[in-house]
Design a protein around this motif. Structure first.
Motif, mmCIF file in Angstrom:
data_model
loop_
_atom_site.group_PDB
_atom_site.id
_atom_site.type_symbol
_atom_site.label_atom_id
_atom_site.label_comp_id
_atom_site.label_asym_id
_atom_site.label_seq_id
_atom_site.Cartn_x
_atom_site.Cartn_y
_atom_site.Cartn_z
ATOM 1 N N TRP A 154 -12.165 -3.296 -14.386
ATOM 2 C CA TRP A 154 -11.458 -4.107 -13.377
ATOM 3 C C TRP A 154 -12.398 -5.036 -12.626
ATOM 4 O O TRP A 154 -12.027 -5.613 -11.604
ATOM 5 C CB TRP A 154 -10.733 -3.184 -12.393
ATOM 6 C CG TRP A 154 -11.488 -1.922 -12.077
ATOM 7 C CD1 TRP A 154 -11.300 -0.714 -12.677
ATOM 8 C CD2 TRP A 154 -12.548 -1.735 -11.141
ATOM 9 N NE1 TRP A 154 -12.175 0.224 -12.165
ATOM 10 C CE2 TRP A 154 -12.947 -0.388 -11.218
ATOM 11 C CE3 TRP A 154 -13.205 -2.580 -10.237
ATOM 12 C CZ2 TRP A 154 -13.970 0.139 -10.438
ATOM 13 C CZ3 TRP A 154 -14.220 -2.051 -9.462
ATOM 14 C CH2 TRP A 154 -14.588 -0.707 -9.574
ATOM 15 N N GLY A 194 -23.109 -9.127 -6.102
ATOM 16 C CA GLY A 194 -23.400 -9.212 -7.523
ATOM 17 C C GLY A 194 -22.127 -9.106 -8.321
ATOM 18 O O GLY A 194 -21.039 -9.300 -7.767
ATOM 19 N N ASN A 208 -23.755 -0.292 -6.542
ATOM 20 C CA ASN A 208 -22.885 0.574 -7.341
ATOM 21 C C ASN A 208 -23.521 1.961 -7.495
ATOM 22 O O ASN A 208 -23.051 2.764 -8.280
ATOM 23 C CB ASN A 208 -22.589 -0.055 -8.709
ATOM 24 C CG ASN A 208 -23.835 -0.234 -9.574
ATOM 25 O OD1 ASN A 208 -24.847 0.445 -9.398
ATOM 26 N ND2 ASN A 208 -23.768 -1.149 -10.540
#
Ligand code: SF4
Length: 374
Positions: free
Chosen positions: A121, A165, A198
């Protein structure tokens, strides 16, 4: 290719010209992302944009829904709006003493052109995070980027700066360079810097430290700045949901707690989010987080809904995945996960989930790093 080698290849985007850091930025022009961005705000010189973080704070966005401007004297309405969207404006508000909350709805963003994960996604076109110089990408120094930011500040009020990012920690030294440059320009009391990660690069940062590519105590130096906080994205909350949410090696799931520990240990103000939560393992995940970071983990970790909107369509088509069905599953998991969080927080603290700002809540590393990061 192993974990370190993969990331180190992507770090080719980080170069030094003399003593100056240069990073490769994604060019938005001609991308699917551009269509989404420009539905609301124009691009700035192809590489920069201003994002409306909280649409409920924005008079024009409210007018589209026939809503009156938000009453900023009504704390419940204001905090409710952040709870339903993002609470980043509040992180900044708690640190920037002279900026009203309503002025913190927008943020200036650029994107490092590299990421080590493959979230189906993802809002970024695949070519714009592949780590390769191409698609009209360009190297910029931090000084140049902040020059663009300052130019934009002449046109509109903007107090948030977000190196995004891709995965910004592939060039983690940019955080310190940005904070130092803002300080040099005497902007550190009126500009809040929001990092993103992340949470998959903790051991890679160890590797860079051991190699001598990062200056000593880089993370502690970053933590010493009061105008900085990091959005820490857990992708899923179990091995399987991590794999589904990232398309990466499921073993990397363990890296997420390790990476968060590394940032928290250095004293960086971290705000965990769980994207794509998976209800059946959520309670165990929260228990584990609380064992590692103390009870504050329950109150400081928020789950967030995901909406598919553009760049993922081609990706889904190539895989034969139906985006509508995928979205329905995300929505269902999110609704169930929200109920679980509400029950958990109610049972533990006798209050509603997301009832209070999480800015004052401190995470602390209680457990030593395990072999597998947890
Ligand atoms: S971590 Fe996932 S969502 Fe973020 S840039 Fe990488 S692939 Fe995209």
């Amino acid at each position: 290719m192993d974990y370190i080698e993969h990331l180190y290849n992507l770090r080719k985007n980080v170069v030094k010209k003399g003593n100056e850091l240069q990073i490769l930025l994604a060019n938005f022009s001609g991308t699917e992302q551009q269509k989404d961005i420009e539905a609301r705000t124009p691009l700035i010189n192809d590489f920069f944009r201003v994002k409306i973080n909280i649409k409920a704070f924005d008079d024009k966005e409210r007018a589209k829904k026939n809503l009156e401007p938000l009453d900023f004297h009504n704390n419940e309405a204001v905090f409710g709006a952040m709870r339903d969207e993002f609470d980043m404006p509040y992180w900044a508000f708690s640190k920037l003493k002279n900026v009203p909350l309503k002025e913190l709805k927008n943020t200036f963003i650029y994107q490092l052109k590299a990421c080590n994960l493959y979230c189906p996604w993802c809002y970024v076109d695949d070519t714009n995070k592949n780590g390769k110089d191409g698609n009209n990408s360009r190297f910029f120094s931090i000084t140049e980027i902040i020059d663009f930011f300052e130019e934009e500040r002449k046109k509109q009020k903007i107090y948030n700066f977000r190196p995004s990012g891709g995965e910004p920690t592939i060039a983690i030294e940019q955080w310190l360079n940005v904070l130092q440059e803002l300080e040099k320009r005497k902007l550190n009391r009126e500009v809040y810097v929001q990092g993103d990660t992340n949470l998959s690069t903790g051991h890679f940062i160890d590797f860079l430290e051991q190699k001598g590519e990062l200056e000593n105590n880089l993370l502690e130096q970053i933590a010493s700045y009061n105008n900085f906080g990091v959005l820490c994205s857990f992708k899923g909350n179990s091995t399987v949901s991590f794999w589904e949410a990232t398309g990466a090696n499921p073993e990397l799931h363990q890296e997420q707690f390790y990476s968060l520990k590394k940032l928290v240990k250095a004293g960086i103000d971290c705000y965990p989010f769980v994207y794509s939560p998976e209800p059946s393992s959520l309670e165990r995940f929260m228990e584990k987080g609380a064992r590692i970071f103390g009870e504050g983990f329950y109150l400081k970790t928020w789950i967030l809904p995901l909406k598919l909107y553009g760049p993922e369509k081609a990706r889904f088509e190539a895989k034969g995945t139906n985006p509508e069905l995928y979205q329905q599953r995300l929505d269902k998991n999110f609704r169930e996960s929200e109920e679980i969080m509400q029950d958990l927080i109610w049972k533990k603290y006798g209050m509603n989930y997301k009832a209070n700002p999480r800015t004052g809540i401190k995470l602390e590393v209680k457990e030593q790093a395990g072999k597998n990061g947890g």
